[in-house]
Design an enzyme around this catalytic site. Structure first.
Site, PDB file in Angstrom:
ATOM      1  CD  GLN A 117      -2.823   1.440   2.275  1.00  0.00           C
ATOM      2  OE1 GLN A 117      -2.516   0.481   3.613  1.00  0.00           O
ATOM      3  NE2 GLN A 117      -3.452   2.480   2.695  1.00  0.00           N
ATOM      4  CB  CYS A 123      -5.526   0.039   4.594  1.00  0.00           C
ATOM      5  SG  CYS A 123      -6.667   0.615   5.780  1.00  0.00           S
ATOM      6  CG  HIS A 197      -5.487  -0.787   8.875  1.00  0.00           C
ATOM      7  ND1 HIS A 197      -5.368  -0.356   7.791  1.00  0.00           N
ATOM      8  CD2 HIS A 197      -4.253  -2.100   9.065  1.00  0.00           C
ATOM      9  CE1 HIS A 197      -3.759  -0.996   7.719  1.00  0.00           C
ATOM     10  NE2 HIS A 197      -3.944  -2.138   7.839  1.00  0.00           N
ATOM     11  CG  ASP A 213      -1.940  -4.481   6.688  1.00  0.00           C
ATOM     12  OD1 ASP A 213      -1.918  -3.834   6.006  1.00  0.00           O
ATOM     13  OD2 ASP A 213      -1.955  -4.693   8.045  1.00  0.00           O
TER      14      ASP A 213
END
Length: 263
Positions: A117, A123, A197, A213
């Site tokens: 990211q 996200c 998140h 992630d």
């Protein structure tokens, strides 16, 4: 595993548009409007990008109630967890990432597929991409779709160049904006700092559960699932561990959705 992700009586937890600046990369070159944790909006996004309409996102209202879990179509192909970014979480990820090398895999043999990211407040989008670009879902992306074209450009590239391909995609930005502005909560500015998140959990070809992630150093192997999907007992324990850890800080802002067959 008695704690629900959502309150069955009250419906989904309050989840305003939810990515988190504290774990976003510093000095991001681009910013997106945070994506609300809303299965209907997420489904609209992936269908617009080219995923088969036979798949959709669904709320997971409990990790322990068999009756509520029974309403979810199976197999569950991916899970998206939204949770509060607390000091407890920051310390946990710092300790877990210590000593790990930055991920560098690329190309056709990469499994699971991982996106770094580099876009602020993206996200949610990165989590959605992780969900649909791995496992059986990846085989259900339309051959002439914008997502298929993007993947053909991005997947041969190493992580930073791949992230740049996402930044440069006008189709991705347009589809995300059209969905992110349609949520039920107040739509924040793309440059706002918010405190929730997303992480995604998928099953890879090696039958292992991976935590994906884009703000970490790469995929995190969370153990063997065997022949089961991502809502089996072993996967649920991993998700519950997130919730248990963050509840220590007093926060109850959790939501969980799954990618599974459409109703």
């Amino acid at each position: 595993m008695s704690d629900p992700v959502h309150s069955p009586e009250g419906g989904a937890a309050e989840t305003p548009n939810a990515p988190s600046a504290p774990v976003d990369p510093p000095k991001a070159r681009k910013a997106f409007i945070p994506l609300e944790c809303n299965p209907e909006l997420m489904t609209a996004l992936v269908h617009e990008l080219g995923l088969s309409e036979s798949l959709a996102f669904h709320d997971v209202f409990s990790l322990s109630d068999p009756e509520l879990l029974g309403f979810i179509p199976r197999p569950a192909l991916a899970l998206l967890l939204v949770f509060p970014v607390t000091e407890n979480y920051r310390q946990h990820r710092i300790a877990e990432d210590a000593g790990k090398e930055e991920y560098s895999k690329q190309g056709d043999g990469e499994d699971p597929v991982w996106f770094k990211q580099t876009i602020k407040n993206a996200c949610g989008l990165i989590g959605v991409l992780h969900a649909v670009c791995n496992g059986e879902a990846r085989n259900m992306i339309g051959g002439d779709s914008s997502l298929k074209e993007l993947l053909s450009k991005a997947l041969p590239l190493p992580p930073l160049e791949r992230a740049q391909a996402l930044e440069d995609s006008q189709e991705l930005a347009s589809a995300h904006k059209s969905v992110a502005t349609r949520g039920t909560s107040t739509v924040p500015d793309a440059e706002d700092d918010v405190d929730l998140h997303y992480v995604c959990f998928v099953k890879a070809k090696d039958n292992h559960l991976y935590e994906l992630d884009g703000s970490r150093k790469g995929p995190l192997d969370r153990g063997d699932l065997g022949d089961d999907d991502v809502l089996n007992d072993r996967a649920v324990k991993v998700v519950q561990s997130f919730i248990d850890r963050e509840k220590e800080s007093g926060s109850l802002q959790f939501s969980l959705v799954t990618l599974a067959p459409a109703l």
